[in-house]
Design an enzyme around this catalytic site. Structure first.
Site, short mmCIF file in Angstrom:
data_model
loop_
_atom_site.label_atom_id
_atom_site.label_comp_id
_atom_site.label_asym_id
_atom_site.label_seq_id
_atom_site.Cartn_x
_atom_site.Cartn_y
_atom_site.Cartn_z
N SER A 269 4.35 -21.55 10.64
CA SER A 269 5.35 -20.97 9.53
C SER A 269 5.78 -19.59 9.96
O SER A 269 4.81 -18.39 9.82
CB SER A 269 4.56 -20.83 8.22
OG SER A 269 3.25 -20.37 8.20
N ASP B 92 0.60 -25.29 14.50
CA ASP B 92 0.74 -23.68 14.68
C ASP B 92 0.66 -23.27 16.13
O ASP B 92 1.61 -22.46 16.49
CB ASP B 92 -0.57 -23.38 13.73
CG ASP B 92 -0.37 -22.02 13.26
OD1 ASP B 92 0.87 -21.34 13.50
OD2 ASP B 92 -1.09 -21.17 12.56
N LYS C 127 -4.71 -19.83 18.58
CA LYS C 127 -3.26 -19.91 18.70
C LYS C 127 -2.44 -18.71 19.07
O LYS C 127 -1.55 -18.86 19.95
CB LYS C 127 -2.48 -20.97 17.66
CG LYS C 127 -2.49 -20.29 16.36
CD LYS C 127 -1.14 -19.35 16.13
CE LYS C 127 -1.17 -18.60 14.76
NZ LYS C 127 0.27 -17.93 14.54
N ALA D 188 7.62 -16.35 9.16
CA ALA D 188 7.97 -15.68 7.75
C ALA D 188 9.64 -15.60 7.57
O ALA D 188 10.09 -16.06 6.42
CB ALA D 188 7.55 -14.37 7.67
N VAL E 51 1.74 -5.93 13.77
CA VAL E 51 0.67 -6.48 14.23
C VAL E 51 0.61 -7.53 14.93
O VAL E 51 1.40 -8.67 14.54
CB VAL E 51 -0.51 -6.60 13.15
CG1 VAL E 51 -1.65 -7.25 13.59
CG2 VAL E 51 -0.69 -5.33 12.37
N ARG F 254 0.65 -1.16 0.09
CA ARG F 254 -0.06 0.05 0.01
C ARG F 254 0.90 1.23 0.10
O ARG F 254 0.61 2.34 -0.64
CB ARG F 254 -0.86 -0.19 1.37
CG ARG F 254 -1.99 1.12 1.09
CD ARG F 254 -2.93 0.98 2.37
NE ARG F 254 -3.54 -0.18 2.33
CZ ARG F 254 -4.62 -0.49 1.70
NH1 ARG F 254 -5.00 0.30 1.02
NH2 ARG F 254 -5.22 -1.57 1.75
N LYS G 50 -4.93 -14.33 9.61
CA LYS G 50 -5.26 -15.28 10.71
C LYS G 50 -6.14 -14.45 11.82
O LYS G 50 -5.71 -13.19 12.05
CB LYS G 50 -4.58 -16.20 11.52
CG LYS G 50 -3.49 -16.93 10.65
CD LYS G 50 -2.52 -17.71 11.41
CE LYS G 50 -1.73 -18.69 10.25
NZ LYS G 50 -0.65 -19.31 10.84
#
Length: 328
Positions: A134, A240, A187, A136, A275, A30, A103
């Site tokens: 996962s 997760d 989670k 990043a 976040v 953005r 999520k």
């Protein structure tokens, strides 16, 4: 094949890097200034320092151009941006298949991502969620990872699992969207609890108990919403949860560690710079559980700790530990 990845944060960048090994990928962000910096440096130093971009990876701040040129739309914004992104994609390219990789539960509505997508695209949309254990930073460095692509339409999974699957990014098909998304949402809340527990020095026994009882909470709510218990035993649930509760790359776990040190939530989020979906999800999980009469004491404790300034970590933990014993 051409893939447009919407969201130039850590996870969006990591997936763009991974999929660019097999496909033509454009990464949209953005912030035009941020995209210009990525194009000039061929790194995302803000979110994924030390990971160079391949020459083939294209970058743009033009949403419409990215959408119109793609065979697959992959939305990797924070959950708060999912509705707007999907709505805009529906205006531009309504028939292009869609996968999202965010999520949580939508603030104010408590809706899961697939419910948001259905409202924007209609129930017949060709779509699915990519979820599972996962980080990043590891995906971006091609470290072995396994995730789930969940879609209610088996044909969607049959089309896109082989297209996206790689030796170091293994993708497994699942048809339980509800279970996969509930696992991915809750989670994050439980990772905050794990961070508090570890930050207060409660030890490994406490962490194991928290993860196990937390998984039971996830499974209860998923089943109440129509999800399958076996989904929560797989990558989107147990996998997760374990990763996010134990790995220090987890932003939500770091929130819990900082709460245990006595920092305020405002201080923590200011320092984090990213976040942490568990913060907003905690309140929505508690409300959703109450609507379905599902008991979730760990999630309730996290919500109390985050939103009731009268109680600190020690008081909240004492309330949990003083609960009456019951059947497992």
């Amino acid at each position: 094949m051409r893939i447009a990845v919407f969201g130039a944060g850590a996870w969006g960048t990591a997936l763009a890097l991974a999929f660019s090994a097999r496909h033509d990928v454009v990464l949209w962000g953005r912030d035009a200034g941020h995209i210009d910096t990525l194009a000039a440096t061929r790194h995302n130093e803000r979110y994924l320092p030390g990971v160079p971009f391949p020459e083939e990876l294209a970058l743009t701040a033009d949403f419409a151009a990215a959408a119109r040129a793609a065979d697959l739309h992959l939305v990797v914004t924070p959950l708060a941006g999912l509705r707007a992104a999907v709505g805009e994609l529906n205006t531009l390219q309504p028939d292009t298949p869609l996968i999202w990789a965010c999520k949580g539960l939508e603030a104010g509505t408590g809706k899961l991502p697939h419910e948001i997508v259905a409202e924007e695209l209609g129930p017949a949309a060709r779509c699915g969620v990519l979820t599972g254990p996962s980080f990043a930073a590891e995906v971006a460095r091609a470290m072995p990872t396994a995730v789930t692509l969940a879609a209610t339409d088996p044909a969607f999974a049959r089309r896109w699992v082989p297209a996206l699957h790689q030796p170091r990014l293994r993708i497994y098909a699942n048809s339980d969207l509800v279970g996969a998304e509930i696992g991915g949402a809750i989670k994050n809340v439980l990772a905050i609890a794990a961070g508090v527990s570890d930050g207060m020095g409660f030890g490994l026994n406490a962490r194991a108990a928290l993860i196990t009882r937390g998984l039971a909470e996830i499974a209860r709510l998923a089943e109440a919403l129509g999800g399958r218990p076996e989904t929560l035993m797989g990558l989107a649930g147990m996998g997760d949860l374990i990763l996010t509760c134990t790995g220090d790359l987890s932003r939500n776990r770091r929130v819990g560690l900082a709460l245990a040190q006595g920092k305020t939530l405002a201080e923590i989020l200011g320092e984090l710079g990213h976040v942490a979906e568990g913060v907003s999800t905690a309140r929505e999980v508690v409300k959703l559980a109450a609507r379905h009469d599902v008991e979730m004491p760990l999630c309730e404790a996290v919500d109390t700790l985050l939103h009731d300034a009268r109680l600190g970590p020690r008081e909240v933990v004492e309330q949990l530990l003083s609960r009456e014993p019951r059947r497992e």
